[in-house]
Design an enzyme around this catalytic site. Structure first.
Site, mmCIF file in Angstrom:
data_model
loop_
_atom_site.group_PDB
_atom_site.id
_atom_site.type_symbol
_atom_site.label_atom_id
_atom_site.label_comp_id
_atom_site.label_asym_id
_atom_site.label_seq_id
_atom_site.Cartn_x
_atom_site.Cartn_y
_atom_site.Cartn_z
ATOM 1 N N SER A 135 0.864 -1.183 0.000
ATOM 2 C CA SER A 135 0.000 0.000 0.000
ATOM 3 C C SER A 135 0.902 1.234 0.000
ATOM 4 O O SER A 135 1.669 1.442 0.943
ATOM 5 C CB SER A 135 -0.888 -0.027 1.259
ATOM 6 O OG SER A 135 -1.602 1.186 1.376
ATOM 7 N N LYS A 161 -1.119 -0.901 -4.415
ATOM 8 C CA LYS A 161 -2.297 -0.085 -4.088
ATOM 9 C C LYS A 161 -1.840 1.345 -3.841
ATOM 10 O O LYS A 161 -0.871 1.575 -3.116
ATOM 11 C CB LYS A 161 -2.967 -0.705 -2.857
ATOM 12 C CG LYS A 161 -3.766 0.214 -1.967
ATOM 13 C CD LYS A 161 -4.518 -0.601 -0.920
ATOM 14 C CE LYS A 161 -4.726 0.174 0.370
ATOM 15 N NZ LYS A 161 -5.395 -0.639 1.402
ATOM 16 N N LYS A 163 -2.794 5.220 -2.618
ATOM 17 C CA LYS A 163 -3.724 6.097 -1.905
ATOM 18 C C LYS A 163 -4.073 7.265 -2.824
ATOM 19 O O LYS A 163 -3.178 7.840 -3.468
ATOM 20 C CB LYS A 163 -3.073 6.611 -0.617
ATOM 21 C CG LYS A 163 -2.818 5.516 0.403
ATOM 22 C CD LYS A 163 -4.118 4.934 0.942
ATOM 23 C CE LYS A 163 -3.852 3.936 2.060
ATOM 24 N NZ LYS A 163 -5.101 3.422 2.636
ATOM 25 N N ASP A 188 -7.029 3.340 -3.204
ATOM 26 C CA ASP A 188 -7.753 3.403 -1.934
ATOM 27 C C ASP A 188 -7.993 4.865 -1.581
ATOM 28 O O ASP A 188 -7.047 5.615 -1.354
ATOM 29 C CB ASP A 188 -6.941 2.713 -0.834
ATOM 30 C CG ASP A 188 -7.704 2.614 0.486
ATOM 31 O OD1 ASP A 188 -8.851 3.099 0.549
ATOM 32 O OD2 ASP A 188 -7.148 2.044 1.446
ATOM 33 N N GLU A 213 -10.925 0.887 -3.697
ATOM 34 C CA GLU A 213 -11.216 0.663 -2.278
ATOM 35 C C GLU A 213 -11.859 1.891 -1.628
ATOM 36 O O GLU A 213 -11.346 2.999 -1.750
ATOM 37 C CB GLU A 213 -9.905 0.299 -1.570
ATOM 38 C CG GLU A 213 -10.046 -0.157 -0.131
ATOM 39 C CD GLU A 213 -8.715 -0.654 0.442
ATOM 40 O OE1 GLU A 213 -7.818 -1.051 -0.333
ATOM 41 O OE2 GLU A 213 -8.576 -0.629 1.681
ATOM 42 N N ASP A 238 -13.902 -1.234 2.762
ATOM 43 C CA ASP A 238 -12.988 -1.317 3.917
ATOM 44 C C ASP A 238 -13.713 -0.711 5.131
ATOM 45 O O ASP A 238 -14.381 -1.428 5.883
ATOM 46 C CB ASP A 238 -11.670 -0.588 3.586
ATOM 47 C CG ASP A 238 -10.681 -0.520 4.734
ATOM 48 O OD1 ASP A 238 -11.017 -0.908 5.864
ATOM 49 O OD2 ASP A 238 -9.540 -0.045 4.535
ATOM 50 N N LYS A 262 -10.206 -6.486 7.874
ATOM 51 C CA LYS A 262 -9.223 -6.153 8.909
ATOM 52 C C LYS A 262 -9.825 -6.636 10.211
ATOM 53 O O LYS A 262 -10.896 -6.165 10.612
ATOM 54 C CB LYS A 262 -8.995 -4.648 8.973
ATOM 55 C CG LYS A 262 -8.309 -4.087 7.737
ATOM 56 C CD LYS A 262 -8.122 -2.592 7.873
ATOM 57 C CE LYS A 262 -7.481 -2.026 6.624
ATOM 58 N NZ LYS A 262 -7.594 -0.558 6.585
ATOM 59 N N GLY A 290 -4.117 -3.967 6.091
ATOM 60 C CA GLY A 290 -3.089 -3.710 7.098
ATOM 61 C C GLY A 290 -3.359 -2.399 7.785
ATOM 62 O O GLY A 290 -4.092 -1.545 7.268
HETATM 63 O O1 OSB Z 1 -7.156 2.018 4.397
HETATM 64 O O2 OSB Z 1 -6.107 0.215 4.203
HETATM 65 C C1 OSB Z 1 -6.206 1.335 4.713
HETATM 66 C C2 OSB Z 1 -3.140 2.118 6.885
HETATM 67 C C3 OSB Z 1 -3.742 2.731 7.969
HETATM 68 C C4 OSB Z 1 -5.106 2.903 7.964
HETATM 69 C C5 OSB Z 1 -5.874 2.477 6.865
HETATM 70 C C6 OSB Z 1 -5.280 1.857 5.785
HETATM 71 C C7 OSB Z 1 -3.882 1.706 5.780
HETATM 72 C C8 OSB Z 1 -3.137 1.143 4.661
HETATM 73 C C9 OSB Z 1 -1.746 0.617 4.928
HETATM 74 O O3 OSB Z 1 -3.541 1.140 3.527
HETATM 75 C C10 OSB Z 1 -1.720 -0.870 4.991
HETATM 76 C C11 OSB Z 1 -0.384 -1.343 5.521
HETATM 77 O O4 OSB Z 1 0.602 -1.234 4.797
HETATM 78 O O5 OSB Z 1 -0.335 -1.826 6.675
HETATM 79 MG MG MG Z 2 -8.336 0.939 3.006
#
Ligand code: OSB
Ligand code: MG
Length: 366
Positions: A135, A161, A163, A188, A213, A238, A262, A290
């Site tokens: 991510s 992925k 952001k 995402d 996402e 999510d 999660k 994660g």
């Molecule tokens: O939206 O998936 C998410 C991290 C913190 C809060 C939300 C998210 C995330 C990540 C990072 O996308 C995932 C990771 O590398 O642990």
């Molecule tokens: Mg997410």
């Protein structure tokens, strides 16, 4: 298992990179770690709450408060045969799923250790090699985004992925797609858009993404269904999914076709496993998200990812991507895009006690 004693610690850690999402920037993190003592065994749970209530209303501080004032006093001295009994006993604690999951995770670990089996066996997993992606946070420029994508693709990650946020979406993704025509890519939005931005998603729809996402509000299912009807690309939910019932409603309404599971957001492994079963019954793939976890949380995610419905690469990237030194052994790093679940009983990891002592900023015991 009788819960004889519980220790809660808050540790301060620094991410190797600045992680920017639509809800903020994170680098100096705090994490809660819970140790459950039972019959000579130690079970570990890592809380997935962050410092700020940007992803969820829960925070490190709220989880500390709910754990120390309500959850821990209620369970100390109690004897639970199963995680289901433990979760049922905590039913009057409304919400605060990440706080509850911290204890629930430690209970599973202790139970698997008592049975002498890896946690994934107790969960009913079917694989020990977990495909993983990465991510990637919002970058200062498109060139840096493409370079970061190429580096992670070269490292073997099976899916990338990105952001996104309003004003940082179609252009960077077009550039990455041009540079990596065959790579599985996703985005995402962490709830940053509304239906009035449908045009952005129709443009992203042309890039062959595996999924989009959580484009819309953190508590929405209805608008997501409307957006999904306009798109070929699956929506992945999510933030909107907190329970197996949410998973059913989202899939029934057509709010999305994929779920990022999660376990912290869902109140623990038991609820995550049930939501996974719901998704399987709808033929919807799930994957393990994660929350920038340390080793305990990362190992927990890997065990959960062993379940049969986790058919898409997760966000459980290499620990060395995030931390100069992680808290556990063995180090949880991927090879060729696969994380191997550590083979020992329970989570299969041990805590580096000296490092834990150095990183601890707050401690409470019962
Ligand atoms: O939206 O998936 C998410 C991290 C913190 C809060 C939300 C998210 C995330 C990540 C990072 O996308 C995932 C990771 O590398 O642990
Ligand atoms: Mg997410």
């Amino acid at each position: 298992m009788k819960i004889e004693r519980i220790e809660l610690r808050e540790v301060a850690v620094r991410l190797k990179f600045r992680f920017e999402t639509s809800f903020g920037v994170e680098q100096e993190l705090r994490k809660l770690l819970l140790t459950l003592y039972s019959e000579g065994l130690e079970g570990y749970g890592e809380c997935t709450a962050g410092i700020m209530p940007g992803y969820s209303y829960e925070t490190v501080e709220s989880a500390w408060q709910v754990l120390t004032e309500f959850i821990i006093p209620q369970v100390i001295g109690q004897d639970y045969a199963t995680p289901a009994q433990l979760i049922d006993d905590l039913r009057l604690i409304r919400g605060h799923n990440m706080a509850v999951a911290t204890l629930e995770n430690a209970f599973w670990d202790a139970q698997a250790k008592a049975a002498g089996v890896p946690l994934w066996v107790l969960l009913g997993g079917v694989r020990t090699e977990i495909p993983v992606g990465a991510s990637l946070g919002i970058q200062p420029s498109i060139d840096e985004t493409v370079a970061l994508a190429q580096r992670h693709a070269a490292e073997g990650y099976q899916r990338l992925k990105f952001k996104i946020k309003p004003g940082w979406d179609v252009l960077p993704l077009r550039a990455v797609r041009a540079a990596l025509p065959e790579m599985p890519l996703t985005v995402d939005a962490n709830s940053a858009y509304s239906l009035t931005s449908a045009r952005v998603f129709q443009q992203l729809d042309e890039l062959g993404l595996d999924y989009i996402e959580q484009p819309l509000a953190h508590d929405d299912l209805v608008d997501h269904a409307q957006l999904q009807a306009l798109l070929t690309t699956p929506i992945c939910l999510d933030e909107s999914i907190h329970s197996p019932e949410d998973a059913r409603k989202g899939l029934q309404l057509g709010s999305g076709r994929v779920i990022n599971l999660k376990q912290g957001r869902m109140r623990g492994l038991l609820a995550a496993r049930r939501a996974h079963e719901v998704a399987v019954s709808f033929g919807a793939p799930v994957w393990c998200g994660g929350m920038l976890e340390l080793g305990i949380g990362r190992a927990t995610n890997l065990h959960l990812s062993s379940l049969p419905g986790f058919t898409l690469p997760g966000d459980t990237a290499s620990a060395s991507r995030y931390w100069d030194e992680d808290l556990v052994e063995p180090q949880l790093d991927h090879q060729d895009g696969l994380q191997r679940i550590p083979p020992g009983p329970g989570l299969g990891v041990t805590i580096k006690r000296d490092l834990l002592a150095r990183l601890t900023v707050r401690r409470a015991t019962n």
